[in-house]
Scaffold this motif. Structure first.
Motif, PDB file in Angstrom:
ATOM      1  N   LYS A  30      -6.436  -1.269  -4.234  1.00  0.00           N
ATOM      2  CA  LYS A  30      -5.620  -0.271  -3.543  1.00  0.00           C
ATOM      3  C   LYS A  30      -5.545   1.032  -4.336  1.00  0.00           C
ATOM      4  CE  LYS A  30      -4.466  -3.302  -0.392  1.00  0.00           C
ATOM      5  NZ  LYS A  30      -4.988  -3.212   0.985  1.00  0.00           N
ATOM      6  N   GLU A 204       0.080  -7.137  -4.160  1.00  0.00           N
ATOM      7  CA  GLU A 204      -1.241  -6.789  -3.616  1.00  0.00           C
ATOM      8  C   GLU A 204      -2.302  -7.771  -4.092  1.00  0.00           C
ATOM      9  OE1 GLU A 204      -1.878  -2.816  -4.870  1.00  0.00           O
ATOM     10  OE2 GLU A 204      -0.404  -1.941  -3.497  1.00  0.00           O
ATOM     11  N   SER A 208      -4.858 -10.055  -1.862  1.00  0.00           N
ATOM     12  CA  SER A 208      -6.292  -9.820  -1.971  1.00  0.00           C
ATOM     13  C   SER A 208      -7.055 -11.008  -2.541  1.00  0.00           C
ATOM     14  CB  SER A 208      -6.557  -8.595  -2.862  1.00  0.00           C
ATOM     15  OG  SER A 208      -5.946  -7.443  -2.347  1.00  0.00           O
TER      16      SER A 208
END
Length: 285
Positions: A30, A204, A208
């Motif tokens: 990200k 995140e 992921s």
């Protein structure tokens, strides 16, 4: 293994990581902070060796030096990832050559490490060839963020290499590398705690990892091996020459990209970047 072979093996691994990072940063990571933090956290893996290998505990001065080197390396990675968002992998690799250009002079001033005329000549050839291979152009980068970001990354990296050499002159390799790895992990955790983007890392990462876990593991294991090999080369040989030889990384990046582009055209933008004939001539040089 002789330090020379270690010094030319490390940039080959870094080239693979460079290409993987380029794809991860464009499609998975990200933010640059994400890539930096995950790299630092994986640096904890060498600490598992403490279950089997006894290390030497040196003076607090040497411990702090090694840990500071690791901490600084994380911030160097952060600027590297930020630069990779705006430039192709081999251009970023060529900009790492700022470090190779700085290290010989700092090593002479701080470590009394001297090179011969022919070593300086070879150093210059490697610098010029690596920049040519990358397709790098100062004209195009004059107002680019990548130029000053990688200058900062390279300056930090140069001081890291010198500190590493200082540590390895006073301590056995594995003990020094363990303290260096601890410093990297501290730097990574600091980013995940004290930066806004870093604080979102664990959430995140959890999202992921289910899809990209295997590529995270592959990339970071390669990075650990590359860092270990580079550090081993620094511990065995002149830090100036080891740093200069790392300048062949753009050659490896270009070679891997051209070789694999026909099979994975979406993942190797490097193969279509720049003048191929000119870059081939620099590769021969």
């Amino acid at each position: 293994m002789n330090w020379f072979y270690l010094a030319i093996l490390a940039p080959a691994l870094y080239a693979i990581i460079n290409i993987l990072d380029d794809n991860l940063l464009r499609k998975v990571y990200k933010t640059p902070e994400f890539g930096t933090i995950i790299t630092g956290l994986f640096s904890l893996l060498p600490l598992l060796s403490l279950l089997f290998i006894k290390i030497t505990i040196p003076s607090i001065h040497i411990i702090l030096s090694a840990m500071i080197a690791g901490l600084l390396m994380i911030f160097s990675y952060l600027f590297y990832f930020k630069s990779l968002k705006t430039e192709t992998p081999s251009v970023v690799a060529a900009l790492w050559m700022f470090s190779a250009a700085i290290v010989p002079f700092l090593a002479y001033l701080l470590l009394n490490e001297e090179l011969s005329f022919f070593q300086y000549l070879g150093f210059s050839i490697v610098l010029i060839s690596s920049i040519g291979i990358s397709g790098f152009s100062f004209k195009n980068l004059r107002f680019s963020k990548a130029l000053y970001l990688m200058f900062i990354a390279s300056l930090i990296s140069a001081f890291v290499a010198l500190i590493e050499k200082y540590v390895y002159n006073s301590l056995d390799f594995w003990s020094g590398f363990i303290f260096f790895s601890i410093g990297m992990s501290i730097g990574s955790l600091s980013l995940s705690i004290f930066t806004k983007k870093g604080r979102s890392f664990f959430k995140e990462f959890q999202n992921s990892f289910k899809q990209w876990g295997w590529i995270f593991i592959l990339s970071e294991l390669l990075n650990i091996v590359a860092v270990l090999i580079f550090n081993l080369a620094v511990s065995k040989g002149p830090v100036s020459l080891v740093s200069v030889l790392s300048g062949i990384q753009p050659l490896y990046v270009l070679f891997f990209a051209i070789f694999l582009y026909p099979y994975f055209p979406k993942h190797f933008r490097e193969a279509i970047h720049g003048n191929k004939l000119k870059r081939a001539l620099f590769m021969i040089l």
